[in-house]
Design a protein around this motif. Structure first.
Motif, short mmCIF file in Angstrom:
data_model
loop_
_atom_site.label_atom_id
_atom_site.label_comp_id
_atom_site.label_asym_id
_atom_site.label_seq_id
_atom_site.Cartn_x
_atom_site.Cartn_y
_atom_site.Cartn_z
N LEU A 45 0.83 -1.19 0.00
CA LEU A 45 0.00 0.00 0.00
C LEU A 45 0.87 1.25 0.00
O LEU A 45 1.88 1.31 0.69
N ARG A 46 0.44 2.23 -0.77
CA ARG A 46 1.15 3.50 -0.79
C ARG A 46 0.40 4.50 0.08
O ARG A 46 -0.82 4.51 0.09
N ARG A 47 1.14 5.33 0.76
CA ARG A 47 0.52 6.39 1.55
C ARG A 47 -0.01 7.46 0.62
O ARG A 47 0.64 7.82 -0.34
N PRO A 48 -1.20 7.99 0.90
CA PRO A 48 -1.71 9.09 0.07
C PRO A 48 -0.86 10.34 0.28
O PRO A 48 -0.31 10.56 1.34
N VAL A 49 -0.77 11.13 -0.76
CA VAL A 49 -0.03 12.39 -0.67
C VAL A 49 -0.83 13.34 0.19
O VAL A 49 -1.99 13.61 -0.06
N GLU A 50 -0.21 13.83 1.25
CA GLU A 50 -0.92 14.69 2.19
C GLU A 50 -0.65 16.16 1.95
O GLU A 50 -1.34 17.00 2.50
N SER A 51 0.33 16.47 1.17
CA SER A 51 0.71 17.87 1.01
C SER A 51 0.39 18.37 -0.39
O SER A 51 0.81 17.80 -1.39
N ALA A 52 -0.34 19.47 -0.45
CA ALA A 52 -0.62 20.10 -1.74
C ALA A 52 0.65 20.64 -2.35
O ALA A 52 0.81 20.66 -3.57
N ASN A 53 1.60 21.06 -1.49
CA ASN A 53 2.87 21.56 -2.01
C ASN A 53 3.61 20.47 -2.77
O ASN A 53 4.19 20.72 -3.82
N TYR A 54 3.59 19.25 -2.24
CA TYR A 54 4.25 18.14 -2.93
C TYR A 54 3.63 17.95 -4.31
O TYR A 54 4.34 17.78 -5.30
N THR B 32 5.04 20.67 -11.46
CA THR B 32 6.06 21.51 -12.08
C THR B 32 7.17 20.64 -12.69
O THR B 32 7.62 20.89 -13.81
N GLU B 33 7.61 19.62 -11.96
CA GLU B 33 8.63 18.72 -12.48
C GLU B 33 8.14 18.03 -13.75
O GLU B 33 8.88 17.87 -14.72
N GLY C 292 9.26 19.49 -21.32
CA GLY C 292 9.61 20.70 -22.06
C GLY C 292 8.50 21.71 -22.14
O GLY C 292 8.43 22.49 -23.09
N ILE C 293 7.62 21.73 -21.15
CA ILE C 293 6.48 22.64 -21.16
C ILE C 293 6.70 23.72 -20.10
O ILE C 293 7.06 23.42 -18.97
N LEU C 294 6.45 24.98 -20.48
CA LEU C 294 6.53 26.08 -19.53
C LEU C 294 5.14 26.35 -18.96
O LEU C 294 4.15 26.31 -19.69
N PRO C 295 5.03 26.63 -17.66
CA PRO C 295 3.72 26.97 -17.10
C PRO C 295 3.23 28.28 -17.71
O PRO C 295 4.03 29.14 -18.06
N SER C 296 1.91 28.42 -17.84
CA SER C 296 1.35 29.59 -18.52
C SER C 296 1.45 30.85 -17.69
O SER C 296 1.49 31.93 -18.22
N MET C 297 1.42 30.75 -16.38
CA MET C 297 1.57 31.94 -15.54
C MET C 297 2.00 31.52 -14.15
O MET C 297 1.67 30.45 -13.68
N GLY C 298 2.74 32.39 -13.51
CA GLY C 298 3.19 32.11 -12.15
C GLY C 298 4.18 30.98 -12.09
O GLY C 298 4.55 30.36 -13.07
N SER C 299 4.65 30.74 -10.90
CA SER C 299 5.51 29.59 -10.66
C SER C 299 5.27 29.13 -9.24
O SER C 299 4.74 29.88 -8.42
#
Length: 118
Positions: free
Chosen positions: A2-11, A17-18, A24-31
């Protein structure tokens, strides 16, 4: 196993982003992590809710979709004044641009900024 669910929105946002970078895709706004991430869309959604959603009710989902489309495409994108366009709407700005192209000898009339809150 069993895998632990991801608890952090930051993760999740870092992984997203990774993934963009890996492809090779750039985000459309912000980072990730800056204070302006999604600021433009947050402002748009706030305006849409205040000017349309909170003061209207619809009987069906189709009615709501049509009203939101009419608001965005029929008013917000074309007639709403914008500071970056000299306090003109996109339609007014485009008309003035075409007029200058067809009559370059005519002087450009400056539109004053509106007084008060608008």
């Amino acid at each position: 196993m069993l895998r632990r669910p991801v608890e952090s929105a930051n993760y999740t946002s870092f992984r997203f982003t990774e993934r963009l970078q890996d492809n090779g895709i750039l985000p459309s706004m912000g980072s990730v992590g800056d204070s302006y991430d999604n600021a433009l869309m947050e402002n748009f959604w706030s305006t849409l809710k205040i000017e349309l959603v909170y003061c209207t009710s619809w009987r069906t989902r189709d009615e709501a979709e049509n009203a939101i489309f009419a608001y965005i495409d029929g008013w917000y994108n074309t007639r709403r004044i914008q500071k970056g366009l000299g306090y003109l709407s996109p339609d007014e700005y485009e008309t003035a641009w075409h007029t200058r192209q067809h009559n370059p000898a005519e002087p450009t009339v400056a539109t004053p900024a509106p007084a008060g809150s608008r």
